[in-house]
Design a protein around this motif. Structure first.
Motif, short mmCIF file in Angstrom:
data_model
loop_
_atom_site.label_atom_id
_atom_site.label_comp_id
_atom_site.label_asym_id
_atom_site.label_seq_id
_atom_site.Cartn_x
_atom_site.Cartn_y
_atom_site.Cartn_z
N GLY A 53 0.82 -1.21 0.00
CA GLY A 53 0.00 0.00 0.00
C GLY A 53 0.85 1.26 0.00
N TYR A 54 1.91 1.27 0.81
CA TYR A 54 2.78 2.44 0.92
C TYR A 54 3.42 2.79 -0.42
CZ TYR A 54 6.77 5.31 2.27
OH TYR A 54 7.70 6.31 2.36
N HIS A 55 3.93 1.79 -1.12
CA HIS A 55 4.57 2.06 -2.41
C HIS A 55 3.57 2.51 -3.46
CE1 HIS A 55 8.48 0.80 -1.12
NE2 HIS A 55 8.07 -0.42 -0.79
N LEU A 56 2.38 1.94 -3.43
CA LEU A 56 1.35 2.36 -4.38
C LEU A 56 0.85 3.77 -4.09
CD1 LEU A 56 -0.62 -1.00 -4.63
CD2 LEU A 56 0.55 0.16 -6.52
N VAL A 57 0.79 4.13 -2.82
CA VAL A 57 0.37 5.48 -2.45
C VAL A 57 1.37 6.51 -2.96
CG1 VAL A 57 0.24 7.04 -0.46
CG2 VAL A 57 -1.14 4.98 -0.52
N GLN A 58 2.64 6.18 -2.94
CA GLN A 58 3.63 7.10 -3.51
C GLN A 58 3.35 7.34 -4.99
OE1 GLN A 58 7.83 6.68 -2.35
NE2 GLN A 58 7.19 5.03 -0.99
N ASP A 59 3.02 6.28 -5.72
CA ASP A 59 2.69 6.44 -7.14
C ASP A 59 1.42 7.29 -7.31
OD1 ASP A 59 4.86 4.86 -7.81
OD2 ASP A 59 3.68 3.01 -7.91
N ARG A 60 0.42 7.02 -6.49
CA ARG A 60 -0.83 7.79 -6.57
C ARG A 60 -0.58 9.27 -6.24
NH1 ARG A 60 -6.76 7.04 -6.38
NH2 ARG A 60 -7.54 9.13 -6.01
N TYR A 61 0.30 9.51 -5.29
CA TYR A 61 0.62 10.88 -4.88
C TYR A 61 1.14 11.69 -6.07
CZ TYR A 61 2.84 14.65 -2.18
OH TYR A 61 3.21 15.86 -1.66
N TRP A 62 2.01 11.08 -6.86
CA TRP A 62 2.58 11.80 -7.99
C TRP A 62 1.66 11.78 -9.21
CZ3 TRP A 62 6.10 15.04 -6.78
CH2 TRP A 62 6.94 14.78 -5.69
N GLN A 63 0.53 11.11 -9.10
CA GLN A 63 -0.47 11.18 -10.16
C GLN A 63 -1.34 12.43 -10.02
OE1 GLN A 63 -2.38 7.25 -9.54
NE2 GLN A 63 -1.88 6.80 -11.68
N GLY A 64 -1.27 13.07 -8.88
CA GLY A 64 -2.17 14.18 -8.58
C GLY A 64 -1.49 15.53 -8.57
N ILE A 65 -1.98 16.41 -7.72
CA ILE A 65 -1.54 17.80 -7.69
C ILE A 65 -0.11 17.96 -7.18
CG2 ILE A 65 -2.37 18.29 -5.37
CD1 ILE A 65 -3.29 21.02 -6.44
N ALA A 66 0.45 16.90 -6.59
CA ALA A 66 1.82 16.98 -6.06
C ALA A 66 2.82 17.41 -7.13
CB ALA A 66 2.23 15.64 -5.48
N LEU A 67 2.57 17.04 -8.37
CA LEU A 67 3.47 17.41 -9.47
C LEU A 67 3.55 18.92 -9.66
CD1 LEU A 67 2.66 14.75 -12.22
CD2 LEU A 67 4.83 15.05 -11.02
N ASP A 68 2.48 19.61 -9.28
CA ASP A 68 2.42 21.06 -9.48
C ASP A 68 2.71 21.84 -8.20
OD1 ASP A 68 1.77 20.73 -12.16
OD2 ASP A 68 -0.38 20.56 -11.71
N ARG A 69 3.10 21.15 -7.16
CA ARG A 69 3.48 21.80 -5.90
C ARG A 69 5.01 21.72 -5.76
NH1 ARG A 69 -1.47 19.44 -2.11
NH2 ARG A 69 -2.81 21.29 -2.29
N PRO A 70 5.74 22.77 -6.09
CA PRO A 70 7.20 22.70 -6.14
C PRO A 70 7.82 22.52 -4.75
CG PRO A 70 6.37 24.65 -7.29
CD PRO A 70 5.23 24.09 -6.50
N PHE A 71 8.76 21.59 -4.67
CA PHE A 71 9.48 21.37 -3.42
C PHE A 71 10.30 22.60 -3.05
CE2 PHE A 71 13.01 19.39 -0.93
CZ PHE A 71 12.23 18.89 0.10
N GLN A 72 10.69 23.39 -4.04
CA GLN A 72 11.48 24.60 -3.78
C GLN A 72 10.71 25.59 -2.90
OE1 GLN A 72 11.15 23.05 -6.59
NE2 GLN A 72 13.07 22.99 -7.76
N TYR A 73 9.39 25.51 -2.93
CA TYR A 73 8.58 26.34 -2.03
C TYR A 73 8.15 25.56 -0.80
CZ TYR A 73 4.45 28.80 -0.23
OH TYR A 73 3.54 29.42 0.59
N TRP A 74 7.58 24.38 -1.00
CA TRP A 74 6.96 23.66 0.11
C TRP A 74 7.96 23.09 1.11
CZ3 TRP A 74 2.31 24.68 1.40
CH2 TRP A 74 1.40 25.11 0.43
N SER A 75 9.21 22.90 0.71
CA SER A 75 10.20 22.38 1.65
C SER A 75 10.34 23.26 2.88
CB SER A 75 11.55 22.21 0.96
OG SER A 75 12.00 23.46 0.44
N TRP A 76 10.18 24.56 2.70
CA TRP A 76 10.24 25.49 3.84
C TRP A 76 8.88 26.07 4.21
CZ3 TRP A 76 8.84 30.54 2.70
CH2 TRP A 76 8.86 30.91 1.34
N ALA A 77 7.97 26.15 3.23
CA ALA A 77 6.63 26.66 3.54
C ALA A 77 5.86 25.69 4.42
CB ALA A 77 5.87 26.93 2.25
N ASN A 78 6.14 24.38 4.30
CA ASN A 78 5.54 23.41 5.23
C ASN A 78 5.84 23.79 6.67
OD1 ASN A 78 4.36 21.70 3.35
ND2 ASN A 78 6.14 20.36 3.22
#
Length: 451
Positions: A326-351
């Protein structure tokens, strides 16, 4: 004077971090923004109040007056009440206050919009509940339905979590407590009980006086905004009691430490089948064991706790669900969604900025106190557990699997950070508590949070 300067520096840095995170959307900083490849409407839908997930909306509601009254009362008399109550009453009063505070904050948005309708939204668990006609079959086929873009895919929140989360609401429905209000009540009661769990844990990890100092802070923590109601509040409550029971088994000298350790292990084992990220609660759990008087005491707790947690894993495996699949499949599902459009360059510190909003500036001041070399060398349990929760947050952040919505997702960790405020000098507690309360009221009255 040096320690006060350290606290003030921490608060100023936190304020600047939050200001930068809220401002980034309006600046031309390239990829350092909350959302890329987005239309103005999509920006409003998913990043209107980044780093918090919600929409700008100045509003008041039925919960405004009760929330203000509870917050003011906690600031003015919380310390005195916590100091004078008989100890057995302290966790109960803390829980009741936390519950009333969280419910009042939710009711600022209104009964339907702020409470009863939250868990009935189209991406939430309750939308999936009516489709579950065969529970064993649902568990057995759970992993096959995680990925998106297939006819029988789970809805967003169901797919993003292990089956325990969905099963909870299915079972609630089966016993006749279906619908958003009952589901919200479960999350409210379980999530607010984390405050009592932390007070109980603080007593054995530190001492009774410290636990009494912790009580007002966890009773009116800003995290309550997302406790009522989100399923993550429920997850946080389960995990908090798991850690508290481990703490009692390790440092509380109960008559039957093995039973407390096993109960803690069962709760933490169940918690990882509610939320994959709760696996990082292993870090605060290890911190509890490190605080044990000696290796023998730690091992006495570790073995039954691990065996109990593995028993939960075994039950799900026999039912047809393997956690790692389940954990590995959830990672795939995560990148199927809006995560691709949420840049780590912002969210790494905005989190981290959203975490500041969730725990309050008073908590930030307390976190500056947790980096106490003398306390860490003496294996102070409360210091270690708070730092363990902080380390878990950093690991979650660096995983790149928590971009946005972390004010809700990280509740199992952030509820423990709030206890750090009690490490500040008692004479300053009223001011730090007031900052937390004012921050929570401002967020809830000027932002309509998605949860």
């Amino acid at each position: 004077m040096r320690s006060i300067r350290r606290e003030l520096i921490a608060v100023v840095v936190a304020v600047l971090l939050v200001a930068a995170a809220f401002s980034a959307k309006y600046l031309d900083l390239g990829i350092v923004r909350p959302l890329v490849n987005a239309t103005p409407q999509r920006l409003r839908d998913f990043a209107d109040t980044a780093p918090i997930f919600g929409w700008w909306e100045a509003h008041v509601g039925w919960g405004t007056l009760p929330a203000i009254v509870i917050g003011v009362a906690a600031v003015l008399w919380g310390q005195a009440v916590a100091r004078r109550l008989p100890w057995p009453a302290v966790p109960w009063v803390t829980w009741a206050t936390a519950c009333a505070w969280a419910f009042s904050l939710a009711m600022i948005d209104g009964w339907q919009r702020g409470f009863a309708g939250r868990l009935t939204a189209r991406h939430e668990y309750l939308r999936q509940v009516p489709t579950i006609t065969d529970i064993p079959e649902a568990v057995r086929t759970f992993s096959s339905r995680i990925l998106d873009f297939q006819p029988n895919s789970w809805i967003t929140h169901v797919s993003g979590h292990p089956p325990g989360a969905l099963l909870t609401f299915v079972w609630l429905d089966r016993i006749g407590l279906g619908g958003g209000a009952w589901a919200g009540l479960l999350c409210l009661l379980a999530g607010s009980s984390a405050a009592a769990a932390i007070v109980v844990a603080a007593r054995v990890l530190a001492d009774e006086q410290t636990a009494r100092l912790v009580a007002p802070f966890v009773a009116v923590a800003p995290t309550a905004i997302w406790v009522a109601v989100s399923a993550d509040g429920y997850f946080a409550g389960v995990a908090a009691w798991g850690i508290a029971l481990l703490a009692i088994a390790t440092r509380g000298n109960p008559r039957l430490p093995v039973l407390y350790a096993a109960a803690g292990g069962l709760l933490l084992g169940w918690a990882i089948f509610l939320n994959y990220g709760v696996g990082l609660m292993a870090i605060p759990a290890v911190a509890v064991l490190v605080s044990a008087e000696n290796l023998r005491a730690a091992l006495r707790v570790l073995l039954p706790a691990v065996l109990a947690a593995l028993a939960v894993v075994a039950v799900f495996w026999l039912a047809g669900f393997w956690w790692f699949d389940g954990y590995h499949l959830v990672q795939d599902r995560y990148w199927q969604g809006i995560a691709l459009d949420r840049p780590f360059q912002y969210w790494s510190w905005a989190n981290l900025a959203s975490t500041v909003c969730a725990v309050g500036l008073g908590t930030v001041a307390g976190l500056a106190r947790t980096f106490d070399i003398a306390a860490l060398k003496s294996r102070s349990g409360l210091h270690l557990v708070v730092l363990g929760a902080l380390l878990a947050i950093l690991c979650a952040d660096l995983s790149m699997l928590s971009k946005a919505e972390t004010e809700r997702i990280w509740l199992p960790f952030t509820v423990w950070l709030v206890a750090a405020a009690a490490l500040t000098p008692p004479r300053s507690h009223r001011w730090w508590l007031a900052l937390n309360v004012v921050g929570a009221l401002l967020i809830n009255h000027f932002i309509f949070t998605n949860w």
